[in-house]
Write a protein that holds these residues in place. Sequence first.
Motif, PDB file in Angstrom:
ATOM      1  N   LEU A  15      55.472 -40.148  70.907  1.00 18.47           N
ATOM      2  CA  LEU A  15      55.246 -38.706  70.930  1.00 18.47           C
ATOM      3  C   LEU A  15      55.538 -38.122  72.299  1.00 18.47           C
ATOM      4  O   LEU A  15      56.175 -37.085  72.425  1.00 18.47           O
ATOM      5  N   ALA A  18      59.318 -38.054  72.997  1.00 17.28           N
ATOM      6  CA  ALA A  18      59.966 -36.977  72.240  1.00 17.28           C
ATOM      7  C   ALA A  18      59.651 -35.623  72.845  1.00 17.28           C
ATOM      8  O   ALA A  18      60.508 -34.742  72.927  1.00 17.28           O
ATOM      9  N   GLN A  19      58.392 -35.456  73.279  1.00 18.12           N
ATOM     10  CA  GLN A  19      57.982 -34.184  73.892  1.00 18.12           C
ATOM     11  C   GLN A  19      58.723 -33.949  75.188  1.00 18.12           C
ATOM     12  O   GLN A  19      59.132 -32.831  75.492  1.00 18.12           O
ATOM     13  N   GLN A  22      62.129 -32.807  74.402  1.00 17.07           N
ATOM     14  CA  GLN A  22      62.063 -31.428  73.928  1.00 17.07           C
ATOM     15  C   GLN A  22      61.906 -30.455  75.092  1.00 17.07           C
ATOM     16  O   GLN A  22      62.562 -29.425  75.155  1.00 17.07           O
ATOM     17  N   TYR A 332      53.327 -32.110  69.189  1.00 14.74           N
ATOM     18  CA  TYR A 332      53.104 -33.472  68.703  1.00 14.74           C
ATOM     19  C   TYR A 332      52.857 -33.481  67.190  1.00 14.74           C
ATOM     20  O   TYR A 332      53.320 -34.376  66.479  1.00 14.74           O
ATOM     21  N   GLN A 335      56.070 -33.232  65.363  1.00 15.82           N
ATOM     22  CA  GLN A 335      56.802 -34.501  65.341  1.00 15.82           C
ATOM     23  C   GLN A 335      56.252 -35.456  64.279  1.00 15.82           C
ATOM     24  O   GLN A 335      57.004 -36.214  63.664  1.00 15.82           O
ATOM     25  N   PRO A 338      57.047 -33.186  60.367  1.00 15.13           N
ATOM     26  CA  PRO A 338      58.191 -32.277  60.564  1.00 15.13           C
ATOM     27  C   PRO A 338      58.270 -31.196  59.490  1.00 15.13           C
ATOM     28  O   PRO A 338      58.147 -31.466  58.294  1.00 15.13           O
TER      29      PRO A 338
END
Length: 448
Positions: A15, A18-19, A22, A332, A335, A338
């Motif tokens: 997470l 990915a954050q 982003q 989060y 993710q 979705p």
Amino acid sequence: MKTLLISLLSLLTTLATAQSIQLASLAKSAPAPIENLQPTAVTVLGEQAVTLDLENFDHFRQQIMPLIEKMATKQIVGLGEGTHGTSEFYKIRYWITKILVEEKGFNNVVFENDYADSYKLNQAIKKASATAVDTLMKQYLIAIWRNQEVKELLSWMQTHNRKSKKPVTFGGMDHMFMTNDAKIVRELTVPYRNAEMDVLTNSLVKLAVTRDSIWYSANRKDFSLADSISNRNIVQGYETAEEIHSLLPHLRLPADQHELATMMTKNIMLQLLGPFKYLTQKLSTGNRDSCMAVTATTFLRQPTDKLIIWAHDFHVAHTAIYGGAVGGTGGYIEQMRPGQYFVLGTGTATGTYAATDDHFITHASQMKSVPLDVPADTLWEGQLAKAESPAFYMDLAKWPDRTTNFTYRAVGYNPKSDKSTRDKSHPVSKLFDAYLFIRDTKAARFIK
């Protein structure tokens, strides 16, 4: 480390990675700032801005329904608050929650409040009289939620649940305190007379009481605690909870009790995960928002379950602010689920809000009414305050990108709304799906 620790670390690391990607992407794609909006900012939106009647629920319902229909297509809705102590933010979120529950099948309301405390409140309020709600709120809600507006929500939940075939659950997604978690695990396991478990749960309760007392005492100016004592408490608390978790399957608890004991144990581990990782492995700390996202989504046990989250704007937001340092629970969640998340931000320009001088919010924090600084024209709030309507909402998917990159305020529960609260990490349209603005607001009516 046990399997649970590995899986938690893996999920939170994924997470966080990915954050970070982003955040970097948003930073590159953010539109260049413009000099100014027209004095009547809402005219830029035309029919996209919807005026709101905050005095009449039926009128409000009619006006907000286009937004409700969008929310209803999602499994999770985040309802933000631009400050932690504004009466109108609580009122309109209660109204929206009522509509989503009664008309759109939402059945969980989760606060930025401690997980175990919220569980205890949910259990107690089922049996409590209407007059007992004040006492329960003081016992199980941190100070920001202890107000008349939240009482109206809880009182409505009481009435709804006593009549409805689909009751709504009140819950918490935060991890501030440990004592109730530990006591619940001990209560659930004591009847099974497992000597090893008894030793572990008694030890966990003592560690939890110490940990919570540290949190409370840290608000005192004269408080001092050696790092070695605090660090030892963190390590022992995490390792004890981990041992309990590994032993739980051997007690053969009924399924519902096993699930509850597991969740309470996990909640303690999530609270301690960040500092435990740092102290034992010198890894970067797991952040609070990723842990809150993990906890919030556990309320979705069945495919038909739907969830409403009450938290600060920048927790429910799609991404963090202050360069990724604060907030982003919503990102989060997106993710993990979705396409199943919708977030409404709320804001104000002038008036008062309730705040505390405490550095760490607790059940005992004392709230007071303080004035909001008048926002400058360079602020998002300053521009929206020029609109003709005193209260309206905007669908940010329709908001022109060229007008979204203003500085905005991140006012929490302390008495600051000055320049120190400003941030410009992302356009507001990247933080929220919709935004509800009330020009002048007042402090929440707190229960003493």
